[in-house]
Design a protein around this motif. Structure first.
Motif, PDB file in Angstrom:
ATOM      1  N   UNK A   1       0.820  -1.223   0.000  1.00 43.06           N
ATOM      2  CA  UNK A   1       0.000   0.000   0.000  1.00 43.06           C
ATOM      3  C   UNK A   1       0.852   1.270   0.000  1.00 43.06           C
ATOM      4  N   UNK A   2       2.077   1.178   0.502  1.00 41.41           N
ATOM      5  CA  UNK A   2       2.961   2.355   0.539  1.00 41.41           C
ATOM      6  C   UNK A   2       3.436   2.751  -0.851  1.00 41.41           C
ATOM      7  N   UNK A   3       3.445   1.795  -1.798  1.00 43.45           N
ATOM      8  CA  UNK A   3       3.903   2.123  -3.154  1.00 43.45           C
ATOM      9  C   UNK A   3       3.097   1.328  -4.172  1.00 43.45           C
ATOM     10  N   UNK A   4       1.795   1.458  -4.074  1.00 40.50           N
ATOM     11  CA  UNK A   4       0.893   0.668  -4.919  1.00 40.50           C
ATOM     12  C   UNK A   4       0.632   1.381  -6.235  1.00 40.50           C
ATOM     13  N   UNK A   5       1.667   1.495  -7.058  1.00 42.80           N
ATOM     14  CA  UNK A   5       1.553   2.240  -8.308  1.00 42.80           C
ATOM     15  C   UNK A   5       0.628   1.558  -9.316  1.00 42.80           C
ATOM     16  N   UNK A   6       0.467   0.241  -9.196  1.00 42.66           N
ATOM     17  CA  UNK A   6      -0.363  -0.497 -10.146  1.00 42.66           C
ATOM     18  C   UNK A   6      -1.824  -0.591  -9.711  1.00 42.66           C
ATOM     19  N   UNK A   7      -2.130   0.073  -8.585  1.00 39.94           N
ATOM     20  CA  UNK A   7      -3.517   0.104  -8.081  1.00 39.94           C
ATOM     21  C   UNK A   7      -4.095  -1.306  -7.887  1.00 39.94           C
ATOM     22  N   UNK A   8      -3.280  -2.171  -7.333  1.00 40.87           N
ATOM     23  CA  UNK A   8      -3.742  -3.516  -6.973  1.00 40.87           C
ATOM     24  C   UNK A   8      -4.678  -3.407  -5.776  1.00 40.87           C
ATOM     25  N   UNK A   9      -5.774  -4.155  -5.807  1.00 39.36           N
ATOM     26  CA  UNK A   9      -6.725  -4.125  -4.689  1.00 39.36           C
ATOM     27  C   UNK A   9      -6.134  -4.914  -3.521  1.00 39.36           C
ATOM     28  N   UNK A  10      -6.039  -4.272  -2.361  1.00 35.46           N
ATOM     29  CA  UNK A  10      -5.371  -4.864  -1.203  1.00 35.46           C
ATOM     30  C   UNK A  10      -6.337  -4.924  -0.021  1.00 35.46           C
ATOM     31  N   UNK A  11      -6.436  -6.101   0.587  1.00 34.32           N
ATOM     32  CA  UNK A  11      -7.263  -6.272   1.782  1.00 34.32           C
ATOM     33  C   UNK A  11      -6.589  -7.223   2.753  1.00 34.32           C
ATOM     34  N   UNK A  12      -6.740  -6.941   4.044  1.00 35.40           N
ATOM     35  CA  UNK A  12      -6.189  -7.813   5.085  1.00 35.40           C
ATOM     36  C   UNK A  12      -7.314  -8.316   5.979  1.00 35.40           C
ATOM     37  N   UNK A  13      -7.169  -9.578   6.443  1.00 38.70           N
ATOM     38  CA  UNK A  13      -8.206 -10.196   7.258  1.00 38.70           C
ATOM     39  C   UNK A  13      -7.587 -10.868   8.471  1.00 38.70           C
ATOM     40  N   UNK A  14      -8.346 -10.873   9.573  1.00 38.59           N
ATOM     41  CA  UNK A  14      -7.858 -11.527  10.789  1.00 38.59           C
ATOM     42  C   UNK A  14      -8.073 -13.033  10.745  1.00 38.59           C
ATOM     43  N   UNK A  15      -9.152 -13.468  10.088  1.00 42.98           N
ATOM     44  CA  UNK A  15      -9.480 -14.888  10.091  1.00 42.98           C
ATOM     45  C   UNK A  15      -9.574 -15.437   8.680  1.00 42.98           C
ATOM     46  N   UNK A  16      -9.335 -16.740   8.545  1.00 42.76           N
ATOM     47  CA  UNK A  16      -9.448 -17.414   7.247  1.00 42.76           C
ATOM     48  C   UNK A  16     -10.904 -17.434   6.779  1.00 42.76           C
ATOM     49  N   UNK A  17     -11.833 -17.557   7.727  1.00 40.79           N
ATOM     50  CA  UNK A  17     -13.245 -17.592   7.370  1.00 40.79           C
ATOM     51  C   UNK A  17     -13.684 -16.278   6.742  1.00 40.79           C
ATOM     52  N   UNK A  18     -13.206 -15.173   7.302  1.00 38.93           N
ATOM     53  CA  UNK A  18     -13.547 -13.845   6.771  1.00 38.93           C
ATOM     54  C   UNK A  18     -12.971 -13.669   5.368  1.00 38.93           C
ATOM     55  N   UNK A  19     -11.730 -14.106   5.185  1.00 37.36           N
ATOM     56  CA  UNK A  19     -11.095 -13.997   3.869  1.00 37.36           C
ATOM     57  C   UNK A  19     -11.838 -14.837   2.833  1.00 37.36           C
ATOM     58  N   UNK A  20     -12.176 -16.070   3.203  1.00 36.61           N
ATOM     59  CA  UNK A  20     -12.870 -16.970   2.277  1.00 36.61           C
ATOM     60  C   UNK A  20     -14.182 -16.366   1.800  1.00 36.61           C
ATOM     61  N   UNK A  21     -14.909 -15.758   2.708  1.00 35.87           N
ATOM     62  CA  UNK A  21     -16.192 -15.132   2.369  1.00 35.87           C
ATOM     63  C   UNK A  21     -16.017 -14.040   1.323  1.00 35.87           C
ATOM     64  N   UNK A  22     -14.932 -13.272   1.411  1.00 31.60           N
ATOM     65  CA  UNK A  22     -14.733 -12.136   0.510  1.00 31.60           C
ATOM     66  C   UNK A  22     -14.063 -12.519  -0.814  1.00 31.60           C
ATOM     67  N   UNK A  23     -13.427 -13.695  -0.855  1.00 27.02           N
ATOM     68  CA  UNK A  23     -12.751 -14.072  -2.103  1.00 27.02           C
ATOM     69  C   UNK A  23     -13.703 -14.742  -3.088  1.00 27.02           C
ATOM     70  N   UNK A  24     -14.726 -15.395  -2.601  1.00 26.84           N
ATOM     71  CA  UNK A  24     -15.613 -16.157  -3.488  1.00 26.84           C
ATOM     72  C   UNK A  24     -16.219 -15.330  -4.619  1.00 26.84           C
ATOM     73  N   UNK A  25     -16.656 -14.073  -4.382  1.00 28.29           N
ATOM     74  CA  UNK A  25     -17.204 -13.281  -5.490  1.00 28.29           C
ATOM     75  C   UNK A  25     -16.185 -12.961  -6.593  1.00 28.29           C
ATOM     76  N   UNK A  26     -14.883 -13.153  -6.317  1.00 29.50           N
ATOM     77  CA  UNK A  26     -13.844 -12.855  -7.317  1.00 29.50           C
ATOM     78  C   UNK A  26     -13.621 -14.018  -8.283  1.00 29.50           C
ATOM     79  N   UNK A  27     -14.244 -15.153  -8.019  1.00 24.71           N
ATOM     80  CA  UNK A  27     -13.931 -16.368  -8.770  1.00 24.71           C
ATOM     81  C   UNK A  27     -14.824 -16.550  -9.985  1.00 24.71           C
TER      82      UNK A  27
END
Length: 452
Positions: A402-428
């Motif tokens: 995020x400090x040098x995200x020149x390519x505008x990559x979407x970045x997200x951080x999660x505390x739990x694997x369950x939370x991450x899994x929920x948010x990744x499914x719509x990307x598939x």
């Protein structure tokens, strides 16, 4: 395998068995819960348990003989004629029995170590050599002071080549394994950052991996990552280097990577194809090729072996995911070096509109763990589209990007694997590919299973 009575008598100080009795051991085991046929039970004394307490259970599950520490009380109810071979230390006896059995079978011994890639390299070597030799290899990660002797003792009598993976956490451990196995060929796949917490530096890691030379036979051959300066000082009489640099004995070039296979050349003349992803797997394949060539195999036979290779699970394992997506499960383990290599592979694959990185914590990186995590961000660039991290350490990767995200990559951080899994499914969808990677302790394969 087949271990005869005389071999057990050779390592025992005394025994309780009928003279002349023909005991034919087909399996050596240390877990009394395992069901075996004609098994030799070796009770190991651990920090929290003593295997001697479980002899009756082992007999119920197929043990027909046991090693036994002198002075330990035998359990009541033990059959009177049950063969017992008394030793001073059952762990040392396990190692001694492995040495004796290895000498009896006398195969070509290949030892494989390295910070990353040793299991994949072991699998590749076995796949190639099995086309011409009767082979045996380390199962899973049975690569320590207990697993390696058990691997040797599970070797069939007709084995011609045994491939032994050698792991470590600290100095002296590879030396011990090498001196036990006495390899004819020793391979160091690379030097990374794994166990830097215990070994202090990459120089320390290199020193520990080079201990594999300690047990190398006098006419043995050392095969090295020729692109690693920390290894190049080790120039024994017979050293073979593999890598991408011009000075390597086995020089990799002409790389062509697709989503389902990789083509490359060795020394501009031999051409190979592997059904694996990543430049690191090309290098792992080059070690297998170097071993095969040393043993007299030709290019065609080597290629047949490469075609048949199946890697141990969760190592750049490609699966069909939800909605036609592709999931690359590389969750078995990670270091900054191997994580960067996997990301570079993701960037080189054609045909995907969405490239998603799911990255987590890496362990045993010592005082520099924060900077080593942050260093991963240096290779995250277009065409990567999404970075999702999980865990407190994984978050450092996201923060650095995020400090040098020149390519505008979407970045997200999660505390739990369950939370991450929920948010990744719509990307598939059919245009998505996902890489999942972290240290073993994170168990990110649980995310992969939810995406299939």
């Amino acid at each position: 395998m087949a271990i005869k009575l005389n071999l057990l008598k050779e390592i025992a100080s005394k025994d309780r068995s009928a003279i002349g009795e023909d005991i034919n051991i087909k399996e050596v085991f240390i877990d009394s819960r395992k069901e075996v046929q004609n098994g030799l039970f070796i009770p190991i004394v651990g920090d929290r348990f003593d295997g001697h307490s479980f002899l009756l259970g082992a007999i119920k599950n197929g043990a027909i003989a046991t090693l036994w520490e002198e002075g330990k009380e035998l359990p009541s109810g033990l059959p009177e004629n049950f063969p017992i071979f008394f030793v001073k230390d059952t762990l040392k006896a396990l190692e001694q029995l492995a040495r004796v059995y290895l000498q009896e079978v006398a195969p070509i011994v290949i030892g494989v170590t390295g910070s990353n890639g040793k299991t994949s390299t072991k699998d590749l070597i076995e796949a190639v050599l099995t086309t011409e030799f009767k082979t045996h290899k380390t199962a899973g990660n049975y690569n320590n002071h207990i697993g390696l002797p058990l691997t040797i003792l599970s070797m069939p009598k007709e084995c011609e080549v045994i491939i032994l993976e050698m792991g470590m956490n600290n100095f002296g451990e590879i030396s011990f394994l090498s001196n036990l196995a006495k390899p004819d060929l020793a391979i160091i796949t690379n030097i990374g950052e794994s166990h830097i917490e215990q070994l202090g530096s990459r120089e320390g890691i290199s020193k520990a991996k080079l201990e594999i030379v300690d047990g190398l036979k006098n006419d043995g051959v050392l095969i090295l990552d020729g692109d690693e300066p920390l290894l190049l000082g080790e120039k024994s009489a017979q050293t073979i280097t593999c890598g991408y640099g011009e000075s390597n004995d086995y020089r990799i070039s002409n790389i062509e990577q697709k989503s389902n296979l990789t083509r490359f050349s060795i020394n501009e003349q031999d051409h190979y194809t592997i059904r694996l992803l990543g430049k690191h797997n090309i290098k792992n394949s080059s070690y297998a090729i170097a071993v095969a060539k040393y043993l007299g195999m030709n290019e065609h036979t080597i290629q047949v072996g490469l075609n048949n290779c199946v890697l141990t699970g969760m190592r750049m394992e490609k699966q069909q995911g939800l909605n036609g997506s592709i999931i690359i499960n590389d969750a078995y383990n990670s270091s900054p070096t191997s994580m960067k290599a996997a990301i570079e592979t993701m960037k080189q694959l054609d045909g995907f509109q969405r490239r998603v990185l799911v990255l987590g914590d890496m362990y045993e990186l010592g005082n520099d763990e924060k900077e080593l995590h942050r260093s991963v961000a240096s290779v995250i660039s277009t065409p990567i589209t999404h970075l999702l991290t999980v865990g407190d350490k994984g978050k450092w990767i996201a923060e650095a990007l995020l400090e040098s995200n020149n390519d505008k990559i979407e970045v997200n951080s999660y505390h739990s694997k369950e939370e991450l899994t929920k948010h990744i499914k719509p990307l598939l969808d059919h245009g998505s590919i996902v890489l999942i990677k972290a240290s073993r302790g994170m168990k990110l394969e649980t995310i992969a299973k939810d995406l299939y």
